[in-house]
Motif scaffolding. Structure first.
Motif, PDB file in Angstrom:
ATOM      1  N   UNK B 415      34.282  49.288 -12.929  1.00 23.66           N
ATOM      2  CA  UNK B 415      33.184  48.272 -12.651  1.00 23.66           C
ATOM      3  C   UNK B 415      31.970  48.689 -11.953  1.00 23.66           C
ATOM      4  N   UNK B 416      32.249  50.161 -11.960  1.00 23.22           N
ATOM      5  CA  UNK B 416      30.974  51.142 -10.886  1.00 23.22           C
ATOM      6  C   UNK B 416      29.978  51.260 -11.424  1.00 23.22           C
ATOM      7  N   UNK B 417      28.875  51.088 -11.333  1.00 16.67           N
ATOM      8  CA  UNK B 417      27.720  52.814 -12.422  1.00 16.67           C
ATOM      9  C   UNK B 417      27.052  53.788 -11.396  1.00 16.67           C
ATOM     10  N   UNK B 418      27.813  54.496 -12.312  1.00 21.30           N
ATOM     11  CA  UNK B 418      27.525  55.725 -12.196  1.00 21.30           C
ATOM     12  C   UNK B 418      26.335  55.915 -12.888  1.00 21.30           C
ATOM     13  N   UNK B 419      25.512  56.012 -11.731  1.00 20.34           N
ATOM     14  CA  UNK B 419      24.321  56.399 -12.087  1.00 20.34           C
ATOM     15  C   UNK B 419      23.872  58.002 -12.455  1.00 20.34           C
ATOM     16  N   UNK B 420      24.550  58.684 -12.359  1.00 19.97           N
ATOM     17  CA  UNK B 420      23.705  60.203 -12.877  1.00 19.97           C
ATOM     18  C   UNK B 420      25.410  61.320 -12.601  1.00 19.97           C
ATOM     19  N   UNK B 633      20.974  50.304  -2.744  1.00 17.80           N
ATOM     20  CA  UNK B 633      21.370  49.351  -3.872  1.00 17.80           C
ATOM     21  C   UNK B 633      22.961  49.765  -4.925  1.00 17.80           C
ATOM     22  N   UNK B 634      22.771  51.256  -4.649  1.00 18.37           N
ATOM     23  CA  UNK B 634      24.301  51.877  -5.287  1.00 18.37           C
ATOM     24  C   UNK B 634      25.216  52.337  -4.222  1.00 18.37           C
ATOM     25  N   UNK B 635      26.404  52.394  -5.095  1.00 16.31           N
ATOM     26  CA  UNK B 635      27.184  53.690  -4.773  1.00 16.31           C
ATOM     27  C   UNK B 635      26.791  54.954  -4.378  1.00 16.31           C
TER      28      UNK B 635
END
Lengths: 284, 789
Positions: B415-420, B633-635
């Motif tokens: 459920x995490x959004x890995x940004x890069x 906004x995110x981790x």
């Protein structure tokens, strides 16, 4: 890490020190470098009421030869031992083992005599002095006496010294020309040896004529490994040495702690004795 | 150099501003603080794991010379609340009372029983021996599985259970169905031993009261002055605005000072009662009992895959040792890990469950990485097992399953959004630096010739979640506070700059890095920036330092605040230059009018004008200050590839690390030297878990590894030369592109090292060596449990 209260004296002669110890009785302790005693006091595991600091007594440091015997003052620091030309020549094993003691800060404060009188079987130097067949000279109110190393270490942290006796020097028959090696097995550099093996070897025609093996941390006192020593005599190759080293744990009673079990220590004693003797004999 | 072409500060290996002071001993540790009439506290601690306090009599101690007062738990109980737990992970979590000083029962060796107050610390220590305590022994609770049995003795009898909580997570397809279809299913059990953080500076607290106004200043060796202030107000009832908390120079924490400790509450209570300043400083061996521990888990891990190596599902069952009480984030630590077990891999199903268990041991809580190292260890170890099962190279197995760089941003199954990220680039670089193929060849040759010293190779392709944390996510996780960070910047009249940060450095070098960030945005010299922190009066807002959050959240807040300073300065400059803001350029700290470069004002000149306020635009407030509170906004998701080669002496069981290569991607790097230092320290700590450190208890619940003679912290001579390198894939979630680096080394290295040990021994039939991989454990693993011949 706050020690209980204690008194402190710093005598300037051996006689004054002995008198202070005699006056202090069972509650007096010699402060020879403090690298073992002070931590024990800070952990409130030792409660001496009087510390007799022998650090300023002249004549207890350094080395000299008396015939074929090397005499090292009890208050010589580990650093001093390590850089002493006579020690390096006549008791190379002692220098080699001293190089593995703790760290430079400790080696600058801790002393040879202090380490021997503390008699911790996990410390490196007691087994070395046993292997070197040294003698320890003590001075007390009843005079001066010489104690062979094999009679000096009597039990865990116990020695033949009376409470009012001061260890003043260590006498070591020269082992110039012998091969030597101290094999220390420890998990991190500053930890005590799980097992240490001090090996001295005299070779003759490529074979081992005589071997002496001192064991660190294989019982309540430092030990020799007589069965292995006997089996090593005459050994002419690596296989024979390893076979003989299989006897190294005979008669030992190693302890259990957070780093090792007795049976593992016994195993290590055998493996490390083989390695130490091979290195000492130049066969490794 | 032409004007404006100033070398950027961000990216420079600036020497740390902190170090001259630290290296010359001109530091202000809490224990160095003196106050007139200060009294010293010493705390009597339970020698037993579990006992009823039949009688605690401090009156004999009170009679001793130098002793001013002595208190039992009952004496201090009035007006004293329970120590806080800010993370009730489930609605029905069992949350026992936790008095700062035990009242009727002690529940771990080291649980405080009485406090003595004396004129000096010697008298205080001596007086402890005069306190009379009668303990009625109760059964120790040590085994996590046995503790959950019906008839198990209880740590907290009033709660009726040792089960603290069950916390489940299910994602993707139904795991049972995925498992059913999978061609290969492997199950393994791993133990995360308890660890003790060995911060260079022990814990210490000083409280100075201003009795007339009811104000108190608490100096504490803490990572969290701001959180501590709130919590101490709640525990002691002293109004928050009457409390000032200062974290002076703090010498390391590693999570152990992310806490609200009983000693802090006790010192405050005693200072309040006596109206005198008090100090308490722990000794190292006291800290081993009284400072929270880390890790302490049993991990049952099951992986389901196809024969070609494609992962299908992952199931994780944790038993997490809470210890005797819930401290600040005790229950949440394993939950932080819950999201990281799937790591960088794609899969169809993930099922996780954690059961928190009370035991009669020192409470656990955050320890460098906090949940994420445990997760990384388990997934990386079982990936190795799967590779061995499939006869596949472990790097190749990872390659087949990881998220490819073109797939970012990627929603992980947890459920995490890995940004890069770019796992391919980091891995390829690491393999080349390591000489992977050559080492595999050497390994094969040694194996063939039966070398008694075996070579093993371990790999860890980790990711982690840093930058704690978006406040709404914390809400969803039932954490009691937010995850924002505050920064403010003051332009001083002379053009110098004060940056006020809510982060609380204790070795990380924030003063240096924040100076670099501010200097770049403001165009002022690095030397002209001072950073103020660690005092709730000087830096009134903040969420402090832990979880590799400070740069990502706090550093980014500094960046935003600096932008606001420039925005206001631009307005002033435009007014002074009689130009429109649109026509101004700002480079290298100079505002100039496009097309007429002689019309210029430096930011320092502008700051002075704003200070005199003689000629500001109508309606503008004097001076230039700006603040920013940033809620991320995110981790952020650092990642990297670590490779370790070990030599294992099969005759003795001794492991020696031969080479260690790591390529970390922590995003954009502010100060490469600080980053490298963090990586080195992190590696040392992760390697220490793999090979050296363990809090060992006996069957009665006594801590056997109670001093540094038995708890083995490696030093530089025990560690190899590290080869460190980086790839830089900027984070998308903050303007600096940074990801955080405080924990990466610790998270990545443990599985790489243990994986290497197991790899060395696998041909001998070994599939696991419990941590720490001591020589004896390795030797036993080689020989089974048989005694040697």
């Amino acid at each position: 890490m706050i020690p209980p209260a204690f008194d402190y004296v710093r005598p300037h002669t051996v006689e004054e020190a002995v008198r202070a110890l005699a006056d202090g009785g069972e509650d007096a302790k010699v402060l020879a470098g403090g690298q073992s005693l002070l931590p024990l006091m800070r952990l409130r595991m030792a409660f001496p009421q009087l510390l007799v600091d022998t650090g300023r007594i002249p004549g207890l440091r350094g080395s000299r030869m008396e015939g074929d015997t090397l005499v090292v003052g009890a208050m010589t620091t580990h650093h001093g031992v390590l850089h002493d030309a006579l020690v390096r020549r006549h008791a190379g094993l002692l220098a080699a083992a001293t190089a593995t003691v703790a760290d430079p800060a400790v080696r600058h404060r801790g002393t040879l005599g202090g380490s021997l009188a503390h008699a911790d079987p996990a410390a490196d130097l007691p087994a070395v002095i046993l292997a070197l067949e040294g003698e320890l000279v003590a001075v007390g109110p009843r005079g001066r006496r010489t104690i062979p190393a094999r009679e000096f270490f009597t039990d865990y942290l116990e020695t033949a010294l009376a409470p009012d006796e001061l260890l003043v020097e260590v006498r070591l028959p020269s082992t110039d020309g012998w091969g030597f090696h101290y094999e220390k097995f420890q998990r991190v550099a500053q930890a005590y040896a799980i097992v240490g093996v001090a090996a001295l070897v005299r070779r003759d025609n490529g074979s081992i004529a005589e071997a002496r093996v001192g064991l660190t941390n294989m019982g309540s006192t430092p030990l020799r490994a007589p069965a292995a020593e006997e089996a090593l005599a005459g050994a002419g190759d690596a296989a024979a040495v390893k076979r003989a080293a299989g006897e190294a744990a005979e008669g030992t009673r190693p302890s259990r702690d957070t780093s090792a079990s007795p049976e593992y220590r016994a195993h290590l004693a055998r493996v490390l004795t083989g390695r130490a003797v091979l290195a000492a004999a130049g066969m490794g | 150099m032409t004007e404006g072409a100033v070398e950027a500060e961000v990216g420079r290996a600036r020497l740390r501003k902190e170090d001259a002071r630290l290296l010359t001993g001109q530091t202000n540790w809490t224990d160095n603080i003196q106050a007139a009439g200060m009294l010293h506290l010493a705390i009597l601690r339970s020698p037993m794991a579990h006992a009823r306090l039949e009688r605690v009599d401090v009156s004999p101690a009170r009679e001793l010379p130098g002793v001013v007062a002595a208190f039992t738990g009952s004496d201090l109980a009035e007006g004293m609340g329970s120590l806080p737990c800010a993370w009730p992970v489930t609605e029905d979590m069992v949350h026992p009372d936790h008095p700062p000083l035990a009242v009727d029962e002690v529940r771990h060796a080291g649980d405080p029983v009485a406090v003595v107050v004396a004129r000096d610390r010697y008298a205080a220590a001596d007086a402890l021996e005069a306190v009379e305590v009668e303990y009625e022994p109760l059964p120790a609770v040590l085994d996590l599985e046995a503790a959950l049995a019906e008839d198990a003795p209880l740590v907290h009898a009033d709660k009726g259970t040792n089960r603290c909580y069950d916390w489940p997570l299910r994602a993707g397809e139904d795991y049972a169905a995925v498992r059913e279809r999978a061609e290969v299913v492997l199950k393994r059990r791993y133990h995360q031993q308890r660890l003790i953080a060995n911060a260079m500076e022990p814990r210490a607290v000083v409280v100075t009261p201003l009795a007339a106004s009811g104000e108190y200043t608490v100096y504490s060796a803490t990572q969290i002055p701001h959180i501590l202030r709130v919590m101490l107000a709640m525990v002691t009832g002293i109004p928050e605005h009457k409390l000032r908390v200062v974290a002076p120079d703090v010498g390391g924490g590693f999570g152990s000072k992310l806490q609200v400790y009983g000693e802090e509450a006790i010192a405050l209570a005693v200072a309040r009662r006596l109206g005198r300043p008090v100090k308490w400083t722990e000794s190292r061996s006291e800290g081993y009992l009284a400072t929270h521990h880390g890790r302490g888990m049993i991990q049952d891990v099951e992986i389901a895959a196809d024969r070609d190596g494609r992962l299908r599902g992952l199931k994780v069952d944790l038993l997490a040792d809470m210890g005797a009480y819930l401290m600040l984030v005790t229950p949440g630590v394993p939950i932080l890990g819950a999201f990281m077990y799937p790591a960088i891999y794609k899969m169809d199903s993930y099922e996780f469950r954690c059961t928190g268990v009370f035991t009669t041991r020192t409470p656990t809580d955050a320890y460098r990485g906090a949940g994420r190292p445990e997760a990384t260890y388990a997934i990386e170890r079982i990936m190795d097992e799967l590779a061995a099962e499939l006869g596949m190279d472990p790097v190749e197995l990872r390659r087949r399953n990881w998220i490819r760089h073109e797939e970012f941003p990627y929603d992980s199954i947890a459920g995490l959004t890995y940004d890069s990220g770019n796992y391919e680039a980091a891995t390829d670089k690491a393999l080349a630096l390591f000489g992977y193929d050559e080492l595999r060849e050497e390994q094969r040759k040694r194996d063939e010739r039966g070398d008694t010293v075996r070579l093993g190779i371990g790999v860890s392709t980790y990711t982690e979640m840093c930058g704690l944390a978006p406040s709404r996510v914390l809400r969803d996780l039932r954490y009691a506070a937010g995850g924002w960070e505050a920064a403010s910047i003051r332009m001083l009249p002379t053009g110098k700059v004060e940056v006020v940060t809510g982060t609380s450095p204790h070795g990380q070098g924030h003063v240096t890095s924040w100076s670099q960030i501010a200097a770049d945005v403001l165009g002022v010299p690095f030397e002209d920036v001072e950073v103020v922190h660690g005092d709730t009066r000087a830096a009134p807002q903040g969420m402090d330092t832990y979880g590799s959050r400070s740069l990502v959240v706090g550093g980014a807040a500094v960046h935003h605040a600096a932008r606001k300073v420039v925005d206001k300065a631009r307005k002033v400059a435009a007014h002074l230059l009689e130009a429109s803001e649109r026509d101004l350029e700002f480079t290298g700290g100079v505002f100039s009018v496009k097309g007429s470069p002689e019309a210029r004002k430096t930011i320092q000149e502008v700051a002075f004008e704003a200070f005199t306020s003689h000629d500001l635009p109508d309606g503008m407030e004097p001076t230039i200050n700006a603040g920013h509170v940033l809620d991320p906004e995110n981790f952020s998701y650092p990642h990297g590839t670590h490779l370790c080669a070990v030599e294992v002496d099969t005759e003795t069981g001794m492991t020696r690390i031969r080479s260690y290569v790591c390529v970390d991607d922590v995003g954009r790097v502010v100060n490469p030297m600080i980053v490298e230092g963090q990586v080195h320290g992190g590696l040392a700590q992760g390697i220490a878990q793999a090979l050296y450190e363990e809090a060992v208890y006996d069957d009665d619940g006594n801590l056997l590894s109670g001093t540094m003679a038995d708890y083995l912290v490696p030093s530089a001579v025990d560690l190899p030369d590290f080869v460190t390198d980086r790839t830089e894939t900027p984070a998308e979630s903050n303007p600096l592109g940074v990801k955080g680096v405080g924990e990466a080394g610790t998270i990545a290295s443990t599985p790489a090292v243990v994986g290497a040990v197991v790899d060395a021994l696998r041909p001998l039939g070994v599939t696991d060596v419990p941590m720490p991989c001591t020589p004896e454990r390795v030797w036993r693993a080689i020989h089974g449990e048989e005694d040697p011949a």
